[in-house]
Design an enzyme around this catalytic site. Structure first.
Site, PDB file in Angstrom:
ATOM      1  N   PHE A 178       0.819  -1.217   0.000  1.00 21.69           N
ATOM      2  CA  PHE A 178       0.000   0.000   0.000  1.00 21.69           C
ATOM      3  C   PHE A 178       0.853   1.267   0.000  1.00 21.69           C
ATOM      4  O   PHE A 178       0.391   2.313  -0.447  1.00 21.69           O
ATOM      5  CB  PHE A 178      -0.874   0.066   1.270  1.00 21.69           C
ATOM      6  N   SER A 198      -4.840   2.301  -8.951  1.00 21.19           N
ATOM      7  CA  SER A 198      -5.851   3.344  -8.782  1.00 21.19           C
ATOM      8  C   SER A 198      -6.633   3.535 -10.076  1.00 21.19           C
ATOM      9  O   SER A 198      -6.099   3.352 -11.179  1.00 21.19           O
ATOM     10  CB  SER A 198      -5.111   4.645  -8.435  1.00 21.19           C
ATOM     11  N   TYR A 236       1.212  11.684  -9.891  1.00 22.86           N
ATOM     12  CA  TYR A 236       0.763  10.579  -9.017  1.00 22.86           C
ATOM     13  C   TYR A 236       0.180   9.441  -9.865  1.00 22.86           C
ATOM     14  O   TYR A 236       0.556   8.274  -9.714  1.00 22.86           O
ATOM     15  CB  TYR A 236      -0.300  11.075  -8.012  1.00 22.86           C
ATOM     16  N   LYS A 278       1.393   5.264 -10.793  1.00 28.65           N
ATOM     17  CA  LYS A 278       0.596   4.017 -10.736  1.00 28.65           C
ATOM     18  C   LYS A 278       0.652   3.298 -12.088  1.00 28.65           C
ATOM     19  O   LYS A 278       0.722   2.064 -12.136  1.00 28.65           O
ATOM     20  CB  LYS A 278      -0.849   4.326 -10.334  1.00 28.65           C
ATOM     21  N   ARG A 302     -12.857  22.027 -10.485  1.00 29.47           N
ATOM     22  CA  ARG A 302     -11.482  21.936  -9.986  1.00 29.47           C
ATOM     23  C   ARG A 302     -10.592  21.498 -11.147  1.00 29.47           C
ATOM     24  O   ARG A 302     -10.941  20.552 -11.861  1.00 29.47           O
ATOM     25  CB  ARG A 302     -11.448  20.902  -8.846  1.00 29.47           C
TER      26      ARG A 302
HETATM   27  P1  NAD Z   1      -2.239   6.634   3.137  1.00 30.44           P
HETATM   28  O1  NAD Z   1      -1.396   7.831   2.872  1.00 30.44           O
HETATM   29  O2  NAD Z   1      -3.233   6.711   4.230  1.00 30.44           O
HETATM   30  O3  NAD Z   1      -1.310   5.360   3.410  1.00 30.44           O
HETATM   31  C1  NAD Z   1      -0.085   5.166   2.764  1.00 30.44           C
HETATM   32  C2  NAD Z   1       0.957   4.885   3.842  1.00 30.44           C
HETATM   33  O4  NAD Z   1       2.222   4.649   3.227  1.00 30.44           O
HETATM   34  C3  NAD Z   1       1.135   6.066   4.800  1.00 30.44           C
HETATM   35  O5  NAD Z   1       0.938   5.625   6.128  1.00 30.44           O
HETATM   36  C4  NAD Z   1       2.568   6.530   4.551  1.00 30.44           C
HETATM   37  O6  NAD Z   1       3.173   6.989   5.748  1.00 30.44           O
HETATM   38  C5  NAD Z   1       3.225   5.280   4.008  1.00 30.44           C
HETATM   39  N1  NAD Z   1       4.366   5.509   3.122  1.00 30.44           N
HETATM   40  C6  NAD Z   1       4.448   6.343   2.048  1.00 30.44           C
HETATM   41  N2  NAD Z   1       5.662   6.267   1.490  1.00 30.44           N
HETATM   42  C7  NAD Z   1       6.374   5.349   2.199  1.00 30.44           C
HETATM   43  C8  NAD Z   1       7.696   4.843   2.120  1.00 30.44           C
HETATM   44  N3  NAD Z   1       8.571   5.288   1.196  1.00 30.44           N
HETATM   45  N4  NAD Z   1       8.091   3.914   3.020  1.00 30.44           N
HETATM   46  C9  NAD Z   1       7.243   3.470   3.969  1.00 30.44           C
HETATM   47  N5  NAD Z   1       5.977   3.925   4.114  1.00 30.44           N
HETATM   48  C10 NAD Z   1       5.557   4.855   3.233  1.00 30.44           C
HETATM   49  O7  NAD Z   1      -2.938   6.222   1.761  1.00 30.44           O
HETATM   50  P2  NAD Z   1      -4.123   5.189   1.505  1.00 30.44           P
HETATM   51  O8  NAD Z   1      -5.328   5.957   1.161  1.00 30.44           O
HETATM   52  O9  NAD Z   1      -4.163   4.189   2.579  1.00 30.44           O
HETATM   53  O10 NAD Z   1      -3.593   4.547   0.151  1.00 30.44           O
HETATM   54  C11 NAD Z   1      -2.954   3.288   0.135  1.00 30.44           C
HETATM   55  C12 NAD Z   1      -2.570   2.954  -1.285  1.00 30.44           C
HETATM   56  O11 NAD Z   1      -3.735   2.935  -2.095  1.00 30.44           O
HETATM   57  C13 NAD Z   1      -1.624   3.963  -1.948  1.00 30.44           C
HETATM   58  O12 NAD Z   1      -0.723   3.261  -2.756  1.00 30.44           O
HETATM   59  C14 NAD Z   1      -2.553   4.813  -2.772  1.00 30.44           C
HETATM   60  O13 NAD Z   1      -1.882   5.380  -3.879  1.00 30.44           O
HETATM   61  C15 NAD Z   1      -3.565   3.786  -3.215  1.00 30.44           C
HETATM   62  N6  NAD Z   1      -4.876   4.347  -3.555  1.00 30.44           N
HETATM   63  C16 NAD Z   1      -5.536   5.122  -2.650  1.00 30.44           C
HETATM   64  C17 NAD Z   1      -6.770   5.658  -2.977  1.00 30.44           C
HETATM   65  C18 NAD Z   1      -7.507   6.559  -2.013  1.00 30.44           C
HETATM   66  O14 NAD Z   1      -8.363   7.319  -2.461  1.00 30.44           O
HETATM   67  N7  NAD Z   1      -7.251   6.502  -0.722  1.00 30.44           N
HETATM   68  C19 NAD Z   1      -7.346   5.394  -4.236  1.00 30.44           C
HETATM   69  C20 NAD Z   1      -6.642   4.585  -5.130  1.00 30.44           C
HETATM   70  C21 NAD Z   1      -5.403   4.064  -4.773  1.00 30.44           C
HETATM   71  C1  WQD Z   2     -14.443  13.413  -5.539  1.00 26.37           C
HETATM   72  C2  WQD Z   2     -15.405  14.395  -6.190  1.00 26.37           C
HETATM   73  C3  WQD Z   2     -14.419  16.511  -6.736  1.00 26.37           C
HETATM   74  C4  WQD Z   2     -13.641  17.898  -2.713  1.00 26.37           C
HETATM   75  C5  WQD Z   2      -8.957  11.119  -6.021  1.00 26.37           C
HETATM   76  C6  WQD Z   2      -7.717  10.875  -6.841  1.00 26.37           C
HETATM   77  C7  WQD Z   2      -7.758   9.499  -7.436  1.00 26.37           C
HETATM   78  C8  WQD Z   2      -8.013   8.442  -6.356  1.00 26.37           C
HETATM   79  C9  WQD Z   2      -9.237   8.759  -5.579  1.00 26.37           C
HETATM   80  C10 WQD Z   2      -5.889   7.713  -5.465  1.00 26.37           C
HETATM   81  C11 WQD Z   2     -14.777  15.161  -7.348  1.00 26.37           C
HETATM   82  C12 WQD Z   2     -15.501  16.666  -5.691  1.00 26.37           C
HETATM   83  C13 WQD Z   2     -14.042  17.126  -3.777  1.00 26.37           C
HETATM   84  C14 WQD Z   2     -14.329  19.107  -2.448  1.00 26.37           C
HETATM   85  C15 WQD Z   2     -15.779  18.645  -4.300  1.00 26.37           C
HETATM   86  N1  WQD Z   2      -6.948   8.407  -5.396  1.00 26.37           N
HETATM   87  N2  WQD Z   2     -15.092  17.500  -4.552  1.00 26.37           N
HETATM   88  N3  WQD Z   2     -15.385  19.420  -3.247  1.00 26.37           N
HETATM   89  O1  WQD Z   2     -10.609  13.474  -7.322  1.00 26.37           O
HETATM   90  O2  WQD Z   2     -12.327  11.622  -7.657  1.00 26.37           O
HETATM   91  O3  WQD Z   2     -10.078  11.067  -6.885  1.00 26.37           O
HETATM   92  O4  WQD Z   2      -9.107  10.096  -5.030  1.00 26.37           O
HETATM   93  O5  WQD Z   2      -5.537   6.974  -6.306  1.00 26.37           O
HETATM   94  O6  WQD Z   2      -6.525   9.291  -8.031  1.00 26.37           O
HETATM   95  O7  WQD Z   2      -7.660  11.843  -7.870  1.00 26.37           O
HETATM   96  O8  WQD Z   2     -11.580  12.222  -5.328  1.00 26.37           O
HETATM   97  O9  WQD Z   2     -12.604  12.824  -3.180  1.00 26.37           O
HETATM   98  O10 WQD Z   2     -11.002  14.458  -4.265  1.00 26.37           O
HETATM   99  O11 WQD Z   2     -13.231  14.100  -5.268  1.00 26.37           O
HETATM  100  O12 WQD Z   2     -16.724  18.997  -4.989  1.00 26.37           O
HETATM  101  O13 WQD Z   2     -13.988  19.864  -1.519  1.00 26.37           O
HETATM  102  O14 WQD Z   2     -15.756  15.373  -5.202  1.00 26.37           O
HETATM  103  O15 WQD Z   2     -14.455  17.574  -7.641  1.00 26.37           O
HETATM  104  O16 WQD Z   2     -15.749  15.322  -8.325  1.00 26.37           O
HETATM  105  P1  WQD Z   2     -11.178  12.185  -6.896  1.00 26.37           P
HETATM  106  P2  WQD Z   2     -12.061  13.428  -4.415  1.00 26.37           P
END
Ligand code: NAD
Ligand code: WQD
Length: 341
Positions: free
Chosen positions: A84, A128, A153, A157, A298
């Protein structure tokens, strides 16, 4: 003996929920690595509070190759890695792209090298929906051609998936990339949820933080999208459903059910919810309306994206069980829990 699984990013949002599922729903022994760059060690206390179990955790940076190698030497009987750990802020990656390339790519390269050296043959990667870029045809399937990444970012991925695909050609490693759509919500107990170092900018935490008074108001970004109410449409999926999918993916690999060394699965609800519908769902559970205004789009946002999850359903046996109501309920419970501290 219990099989040992390494969870990187174990103190983060999705990692911690996955550890909770691993500890409560399986017989695996969990080890955690996190450098705490976007989380804190209090997550481990919350995991303990919920599960009654302690996780062996090491605070180390996955970009530190020597430290990662030392870790693998200490645990020669690791069975698999769920990776993760990554930096995940889209705007931060635009402002500081090198930070994202260095962190997300080097950490993955170091981990894969150690998996090969120490013969840890099962690897799950957090990908993602952002890899799809600005797609026109909805819903997106795993075969939908990827468009240009909209941010550094998202590009990390895309590169990560390609790195793993190339890498597994020459060794015994079996890997899966899980493409999450918009993971939201918190553990059903309300005792664990998203707790980042920097204030979140994602929709659901912004709604709950505004409702509790941590933020004065928020903006709905865009009201002129070609959607049913003009606000943007996304595929929100409960973090516990996402966590559960990792267990299914892990067992799928460990039980040798995979037919290819590298496979990709979408993890979403399969349904689109607009920003205004998400707010409505929150109001219905919290019985209060957060202060918001309608604003302009945005930069970098797309109008709509949602998943086709039939492959995950058919092959992994995964179907998300929790809907937008449960997502908002748990997120709100967690926000209120945080306010007690
Ligand atoms: P998060 O930031 O809460 O968790 C990621 C963790 O990784 C953090 O605790 C951070 O301290 C740790 N970390 C980062 N770089 C590191 C490194 N070099 N060494 C050790 N630890 C490190 O994020 P999350 O929401 O839990 O996301 C987890 C994974 O899922 C990520 O890869 C993220 O890109 C992916 N992802 C998240 C979302 C989302 O919306 N949350 C959506 C799609 C994909
Ligand atoms: C959701 C919707 C905003 C905040 C992001 C990353 C994506 C993935 C998931 C990691 C959008 C709207 C948001 C606000 C708003 N992460 N919004 N007012 O942008 O769909 O995706 O998280 O992989 O890569 O880009 O998520 O929660 O930021 O936004 O209107 O204050 O809510 O415009 O339509 P997003 P989000």
């Amino acid at each position: 003996m219990k099989k040992k699984i390494l969870v990187t990013g174990g103190c983060g949002y999705i990692g911690s929920h996955t550890i909770i599922e691993l500890l409560t729903q399986t017989n695996f022994e969990v080890l955690s690595i996190d450098n705490l760059s976007n989380s804190s060690a209090t997550t481990l206390q919350r995991i303990q509070q919920i599960t009654g179990q302690t996780v062996a955790h090491q605070t180390l940076d996955l970009c530190d190759k020597v430290a990662v190698d030392n870790f693998f030497q200490q645990y020669p009987d690791l069975q698999g890695v769920i990776h993760f750990a990554a930096l995940k802020s889209v705007p931060e990656s635009v402002a500081n792209p090198l930070l994202y390339y260095e962190n997300n790519i080097n950490s993955l390269a170091n981990l894969l090298a150690c998996c090969e050296e120490y013969k840890v043959n099962h690897f799950i990667f957090s990908s993602s929906c952002s890899v799809y870029g600005s797609v026109q045809q909805l819903p997106v399937t795993e075969n939908t051609p990827l468009q240009k990444a909209e941010s550094p970012y998202a590009y990390t991925k895309q590169i990560g998936e390609e790195m793993i695909k190339d890498f597994v050609r020459n060794n015994q490693i079996q890997a899966i990339a899980l493409r999450y759509f918009n993971p939201v919500g918190a553990h059903i107990s309300g005792l664990n949820g998203e707790d980042p170092i920097n204030p979140p900018t994602n929709l659901v935490p912004v709604i709950t933080r505004t409702a509790i008074g941590l933020q004065e108001k928020f903006t709905v970004f865009g009201s002129d999208y070609p959607t049913r109410d003009g606000s943007a449409l996304r595929d929100y999926v409960h973090v516990t459903d996402i966590a559960h999918a990792h267990i299914l993916a892990l067992n799928y690999l460990l039980n040798h059910q995979n037919t290819t060394n590298f496979d990709i699965f979408n993890l979403g609800s399969g349904k689109g919810v607009t920003v205004l519908e998400a707010i409505e769902a929150f109001v219905a559970v919290a019985k209060l309306t957060p202060n918001y205004q309608i604003g302009s789009r945005r930069a970098g946002d797309i109008a709509a994206i949602y998943s086709d999850t039939s492959k995950s359903e058919k092959i992994l046996g995964w179907t998300p069980k929790l809907g937008i109501k449960e997502m908002m309920e748990s997120a709100w419970k967690w926000q209120q829990e945080c306010a007690k501290k």
